[in-house]
Design an enzyme around this catalytic site. Structure first.
Site, short mmCIF file in Angstrom:
data_model
loop_
_atom_site.label_atom_id
_atom_site.label_comp_id
_atom_site.label_asym_id
_atom_site.label_seq_id
_atom_site.Cartn_x
_atom_site.Cartn_y
_atom_site.Cartn_z
N ASP A 130 0.84 -1.21 0.00
CA ASP A 130 0.00 0.00 0.00
C ASP A 130 0.87 1.25 0.00
OD1 ASP A 130 -2.32 -1.75 1.99
OD2 ASP A 130 -2.78 -0.81 0.06
N ASP A 137 -10.74 -4.55 -1.31
CA ASP A 137 -9.66 -4.09 -0.45
C ASP A 137 -10.19 -3.23 0.69
OD1 ASP A 137 -6.61 -2.15 -1.14
OD2 ASP A 137 -7.31 -3.26 0.62
#
Ligand code: DX5
Ligand code: ZN
Length: 220
Positions: A34, A179
């Site tokens: 991320d 997600d």
């Protein structure tokens, strides 16, 4: 069988190498990286995610599933291609035009990397439809980007089924990835709606047994 991409966002930095090793043993299908620039989202994880990427590349062959939450897509795409990213997903909201979206897609593919487009909870799913013939996956954010450990936003769930129907009706071959806020309680719902790849961060990272946590999400 759904695939699991484990997010390292909430991993404990002190023992990241052991975490990477244990996740490999636990058979995560991908490492979810991320990348946040502090502009597209408030958090800035650029340095830490660069370090994690280099560490993973030095000890593991498990593919890197890179999620760019950045304004300057071009800059980070180049960086993560150079660092050996296997799939690079960027946010449609960070692109100013269709041309820019198409340019990033072709650049990523020309460098033998898979490409995904991510959309925020408030972005209509139809926004990605025109790109489906050219991309490998759509990442549907089920939380607002920027932090791990959030609750899944149930209003995002209908987007999965809608996208799944559109992909089927048009004969596209595009994976659906979700997600944010996924755990063993809601995994079944997103899988039944058409999800092929699940990102899970805190549910796995905070568990006693990574292998068991991964199985709990997968076997739904
Ligand atoms: C949020 C990130 C997600 C998040 C997932 O901006 O894109 O990948 O880290 O973590 P959990 O599973 O804890 O919501
Ligand atoms: Zn992510």
């Amino acid at each position: 069988m759904v695939e699991i991409s484990t997010s390292l966002l909430n991993a404990n930095d002190e023992n990241i190498i052991k975490t990477i090793y244990d996740l490999e043993v636990a058979k995560t299908d991908y490492f979810h990286i991320d990348v946040m620039d502090g502009k597209f989202v408030k958090n800035n994880t650029s340095e830490r995610m660069r370090r994690y990427t280099e560490s993973i590349k030095s000890v593991s062959n498990i593919p890197l599933d890179v999620h760019l939450m950045v304004n300057n897509v071009e800059e980070y795409v180049k960086d993560y291609i150079d660092m050996g990213g296997n799939c690079i997903t960027f946010h449609i909201e960070a692109c100013k035009s269709e041309m820019e979206v198409l340019k990033q897609i072709s650049y990523i593919k020309q460098n033998n990397c898979k490409v995904g487009i991510a959309i925020n909870p408030k972005t209509a799913i139809e926004k990605v439809y025109e790109y489906l013939p050219y991309i490998h996956k759509v990442l549907i954010m089920t939380v607002e980007p920027g932090n791990g450990g959030q609750e899944l936003l149930t209003e995002t769930l209908n987007k999965i089924a809608e996208l799944n129907k559109f992909i089927y009706e048009n004969g596209y071959e595009v994976d659906i990835q979700v997600d944010g806020g996924i755990n063993e309680k809601n995994a079944k719902q997103v899988i039944e709606a058409g999800t092929n790849i699940i990102v899970a961060g805190s549910y796995i990272i905070n568990s006693e047994d990574f292998g068991k946590a991964i199985k709990n999400v997968k076997n739904n």
